[in-house]
Design a protein around this motif. Structure first.
Motif, PDB file in Angstrom:
ATOM      1  N   PHE A 118       1.022  -1.430  -0.004  1.00 10.40           N
ATOM      2  CA  PHE A 118      -0.244   0.204   0.586  1.00 10.40           C
ATOM      3  C   PHE A 118       0.961   1.296  -0.154  1.00 10.40           C
ATOM      4  N   LYS A 119      -0.036   2.098  -0.369  1.00 15.48           N
ATOM      5  CA  LYS A 119       1.282   4.135  -0.758  1.00 15.48           C
ATOM      6  C   LYS A 119       0.776   5.144   0.310  1.00 15.48           C
ATOM      7  N   LEU A 144      -6.076   6.394  14.838  1.00 20.71           N
ATOM      8  CA  LEU A 144      -5.709   4.582  14.571  1.00 20.71           C
ATOM      9  C   LEU A 144      -5.745   4.730  13.109  1.00 20.71           C
ATOM     10  N   PHE A 145      -4.406   4.026  12.397  1.00 18.82           N
ATOM     11  CA  PHE A 145      -5.323   3.476  11.479  1.00 18.82           C
ATOM     12  C   PHE A 145      -4.643   1.879  11.102  1.00 18.82           C
ATOM     13  N   TYR A 146      -5.640   0.576  10.139  1.00 20.07           N
ATOM     14  CA  TYR A 146      -5.060  -0.621   9.569  1.00 20.07           C
ATOM     15  C   TYR A 146      -5.139  -0.907   8.330  1.00 20.07           C
ATOM     16  N   ILE A 147      -4.488  -1.640   8.116  1.00 20.24           N
ATOM     17  CA  ILE A 147      -4.659  -2.440   7.254  1.00 20.24           C
ATOM     18  C   ILE A 147      -4.026  -4.405   6.732  1.00 20.24           C
ATOM     19  N   THR A 151      -8.739  -7.290   3.257  1.00 20.13           N
ATOM     20  CA  THR A 151      -9.286  -5.748   2.061  1.00 20.13           C
ATOM     21  C   THR A 151      -8.281  -4.817   1.392  1.00 20.13           C
ATOM     22  N   CYS A 152      -7.290  -4.714   1.547  1.00 24.64           N
ATOM     23  CA  CYS A 152      -5.852  -4.018   0.881  1.00 24.64           C
ATOM     24  C   CYS A 152      -6.724  -2.894   0.857  1.00 24.64           C
ATOM     25  N   THR A 153      -6.876  -2.204   2.055  1.00 23.43           N
ATOM     26  CA  THR A 153      -7.518  -0.724   2.084  1.00 23.43           C
ATOM     27  C   THR A 153      -7.169  -0.335   3.267  1.00 23.43           C
TER      28      THR A 153
END
Length: 865
Positions: A118-119, A144-147, A151-153
């Motif tokens: 991911f970018k 808070l972010f997660y991938i 999902t690849c999102t």
């Protein structure tokens, strides 16, 4: 190759994985623009007391960026397989400023797998964690972010937070993030203490479930008062009891303390020897149990033990990395401390393996003169081996006893089967004297020699079986269909009309004394009319749900074991074939097998009083043999041949196909349209062809699951018909019905029918009720006559006392006494006549007859319902 970045270390299955980035060089010495990710697998050699390289791997990323860096590595669970694999997070920065992240998985073959990438338009720098998926979690701008690989999102959690202190799995919840955020005071104070803590300290703990986006109360972990000082947490145990989450954890604080929490309350505290603790993890060792390893920002490390209280057990300085795993293969975890050594490029050259007990290996130490430790280990090993030998001997003794018990059971069963075979073949079975003596030693009692006055002697059955003429059995045949062996016995019509409860048994010949001779099989009765215009299969009916008789009825086995009953005498016509179906695979284990075929039935006969009487008979039909050679050459295979527009085959082949099939009958009714499409459907879509021997039955030769299905379509009138299917399994049935519904008119009703037509079942019910009444009446009269014969009346002359002149007896006192005595005797005789009894054997016989008649009536009523 040369090192491009600092090395990353990871323990996996007792090995040390060393990851580093490098750039390959050309032959002329110039550096290549592509970057390689290299891994080395290092294992501890207990002989040399050094780490040696087992294998290595390289992953060529084929990219040329301004900067490439290993962010972190961890062992995570692959959600596709559930296997824990090493996971590496790599960051690359392009010249345009775009940051690209790549997640790789390392397999046991040293092959790297790209999980996802991911970018971002910024660099991840805070609270980066890897967890199950693999998934990546980080904090940026207090969000808070997660991938994940699923999902690849990139997803954002709906929470604001200042730090993440722990990420892991919690029972019944999933992946949980424990963080600290600014206190959010509720409008309604549900907890006085937690609300006051948040108001005073201004921050609070919270739990966030990644999969469900559910919020957990922070007080389940720790009081909110600690939210301003805790820097890292390690959850040791979590469980759900009575819908309450119970958690045990340790936390390190900026106050240089390690605190133990149990169910949200502090249970112990320990002062740490260094400042700025940054992480804490656990190790389970053999000698000291649970250890807490604390790492500090200065590169120091200490271990805290939990005994009566929390105490610092050991500490080290200049530590580069601390790994926890079973490095020496002892079955328990140890600590591997890798020390900083500027003089040596190989970081594994300076290390220490310890569990703070008996395990203590360090680099640069000569272990050849460590004799006392070796002797102690040898003594402990000897004691362990002795204890294991004792347990092994006890286990072997138990196994031998069980084997003897099983052999004893096997001998009893085999001897009983031999006695049964001798009984059927009218031979006298003699139990050898040696076997009798052995049975007495083993505490056995012979069941066949100790029976006194059995109610129904087996000898009588054998004598009745011997009276059956041989010409009543027309033919004995066998067929192999798929994985089933079908054995059939064709009976003459005159013989079959006098039988009920007909079934077959297959008994292996004497040559196979090591296996049970009785072969489990299922019985069916097939009727082929003489004109071959109709065909029916009588299979077993389930017992009706309202009643389940527990008496030992002669026909009970027919209901439970799949044996079929013959119908009433008025409905039996045509040639009858009794077939037995059994699994072929177990028989092929003997390569060549020979079986005795026995027919069991109850023969009906009429007594002089007009009532029917039945007796059990057993008929020896013959023997069949089977071998792998015969099956390989197709000797007993079903041969269905296409003859113009018909299928042709012997009647035995048709019976075999029907025997392995399950019969289903459906009533098809259409109120508006005729049912002419059914014939077109059978001959067209289903590719059916009639049998030459019986035209009403058609054979489906369509490829797939429906191949071999037999159909019978009978029209009562243009709007109603009966469709009967003989299918090998339910899958074929559902496919046929699904295909049929497509061609039928929209308003068409299909209803599953019980076996037998309503008119026939009604007549059978009338006959069954009549038989039930006659059985009850005959049983009562036979009981009354037997009771009368058994009574001993006191009046020997058999005359009534009224025969004598009453007036003459009353003239004198002696006459009055005589009259009183006769009157008393007559009264006692009347009481005895009203309280008649019968013995147990007679009562059992009457009860069995009545119960059998009632069960037969209940079966017909259930089929009519």
């Amino acid at each position: 190759m040369f090192l491009g970045e600092e090395e990353q270390f990871l323990s996996y299955n007792g090995e040390v994985l060393i990851f580093h980035l490098s750039k390959a060089k050309h032959l002329d010495g110039t550096a290549d623009k592509t970057t390689n990710l290299c891994v080395r697998r290092m294992a501890f050699d207990r002989d040399t007391k050094l780490f040696v390289q087992k294998s290595s791997g390289v992953f060529n990323m084929h990219i040329s960026h301004l900067k490439t860096e290993i962010i972190c590595c961890s062992c995570t669970t692959d959600s596709r397989t559930g296997i824990v694999l090493p996971c590496i997070l790599i960051k690359t920065i392009k010249r345009t400023g775009v940051v690209k992240y790549l997640i790789l998985l390392l397999h046991s073959s040293n092959q790297f797998e790209k999980s996802f990438h991911f970018k971002l338009d910024y660099e991840m720098k805070e609270d980066i964690r890897l967890f199950t998926g693999p998934s990546v979690l980080w904090r940026h701008a207090n969000k808070l972010f997660y991938i994940s690989s699923n999902t690849c999102t990139v997803l954002s959690a709906p929470v604001q937070l200042s730090s993440v202190v722990w990420t892991g799995e919690i029972e019944d919840e999933g992946t949980v993030v424990l963080g600290i955020r600014t206190a959010c005071l509720p409008e309604i104070e549900d907890d006085e203490f937690s609300t006051s803590d948040r108001a005073i300290w201004g921050s609070e703990f919270f739990g966030y479930v990644v999969e469900t986006q559910k919020m957990l109360r922070g007080t389940c972990f720790m009081p909110h008062a600690y939210s301003t000082v805790v820097s890292s947490v390690c959850v040791c145990k979590n469980e759900t009891l009575k819908k309450q989450l119970r958690i045990s954890l340790v936390a390190v604080t900026y106050k240089n303390q390690l605190i133990w929490f149990q169910d949200g309350l502090p249970k112990g505290v320990c002062e740490l020897p260094y400042e700025k603790p940054c992480s804490v993890k656990t190790a389970v060792t053999s000698s000291n149990g649970l250890l807490f390893i604390v790492s500090f920002a200065s590169g120091n490390t200490c271990v805290v033990q939990r005994r009566d209280s929390l105490q610092v057990a050991s500490k080290w300085q200049q530590v580069k990395s601390v790994l926890v795993d079973d490095f020496i293969g002892s079955g328990n975890e140890q600590l591997l401390l890798l020390f900083k050594d500027d003089s040596n490029r190989d970081v594994l050259s300076t290390f220490k393996i310890t569990d703070l007990g008996g395990v203590n290996y360090a680099s640069g130490i000569n272990y050849k003169h460590d004799v006392p430790t070796a002797e102690g280990l040898q003594e402990n090993g000897l004691l362990t081996v002795q204890a294991l030998e004792t347990r092994l001997q006890a286990g072997c003794t138990s196994v031998r006893e069980l084997q003897q018990h099983l052999e004893l059971k096997k001998k009893v069963i085999l001897e009983s089967c031999r006695a049964l075979i001798d009984l059927v073949e009218e031979r006298t079975h003699i139990l050898p004297t040696a076997k009798k003596v052995k049975c007495k030693r083993e505490g056995l009692v012979t069941l066949w020699d100790d029976v006194e006055n059995p109610p129904h002697s087996l000898t009588k059955e054998t004598s009745s079986a011997s009276k059956v003429p041989d010409h009543f059995i027309e033919k004995l045949w066998q067929r192999v269909v798929g994985d089933s062996l079908v054995v059939g016995v064709k009976l003459t019509e005159s013989f079959y009309l006098s039988l009920t409860d007909v079934s077959l048994s297959l008994v292996m010949d004497r040559d196979f004394s090591s296996a049970s001779p009785i072969i489990k099989c299922q019985n069916k009765i097939i009727k082929l009319n003489e004109a071959f215009s109709a065909l029916s299969v009588s299979s077993c009916q389930n017992e009706p749900p309202p009643k389940k008789m527990k008496l030992d009825l002669p026909g009970k086995n027919d209901l439970k074991k799949g044996f079929a009953k013959g119908g009433p005498r008025a409905q039996l016509d045509g040639a009858k074939t009794v077939v037995a179906v059994t699994s072929l695979s177990p028989l092929l284990a003997f390569h060549r097998v020979c079986c005795i075929v026995l027919l069991h039935a109850k023969e009906q006969s009429r007594r002089n009083d007009g009532l029917q009487e039945s007796k059990k008979i057993t008929v020896l039909c013959g023997k069949i043999s089977l071998s792998l050679e015969d099956i390989s050459h197709g000797k007993y295979s079903v041969k269905m041949l296409r003859d113009n527009s018909y299928f042709t085959g012997s009647l035995e082949d048709i019976c075999a196909v029907l025997a392995i099939s399950v019969r289903f009958s459906f009533q098809v009714v259409s109120s508006n349209c005729t049912l002419t499409p059914v014939n077109s459907w059978l001959l067209g879509d289903m590719e059916c062809t009639p049998f030459k021997e019986c035209h009403d039955n058609i054979f489906c030769h369509k490829a797939g699951n429906v191949y071999g299905t037999v159909f019978n379509w009978t029209l009562k009138n243009p709007f109603e018909g009966i469709l009967t299917l003989f299918c090998r399994n339910l899958t074929a049935l559902f496919q046929c019905l699904h295909s049929l519904t497509r061609v039928l008119p929209p308003r068409c009703d299909i209803r599953l029918l019980r076996s037998g037509s309503k008119g026939v079942l009604t007549e059978q019910l009338a006959l069954a009720l009549e038989k039930e009444i006659l059985t009850s009446r005959s049983s009562f009269f036979s009981k009354e006559s037997k009771a009368e014969n058994g009574l001993a009346w006191g009046n020997g002359s058999g005359k009534d006392i009224s025969d004598a002149p009453v007036a003459s007896l009353l003239d004198s006192e002696e006459g009055v006494q005589q009259f009183r005595k006769k009157l008393q005797d007559e009264w006692e005789e009347c009481l005895r006549s009203m309280n008649q009894t019968m013995n147990g054997a007679l009562y059992q016989e009457v009860a069995l007859k009545v119960a059998e008649a009632q069960l037969h009536s209940d079966m017909i009523v259930w089929r009519l319902s």
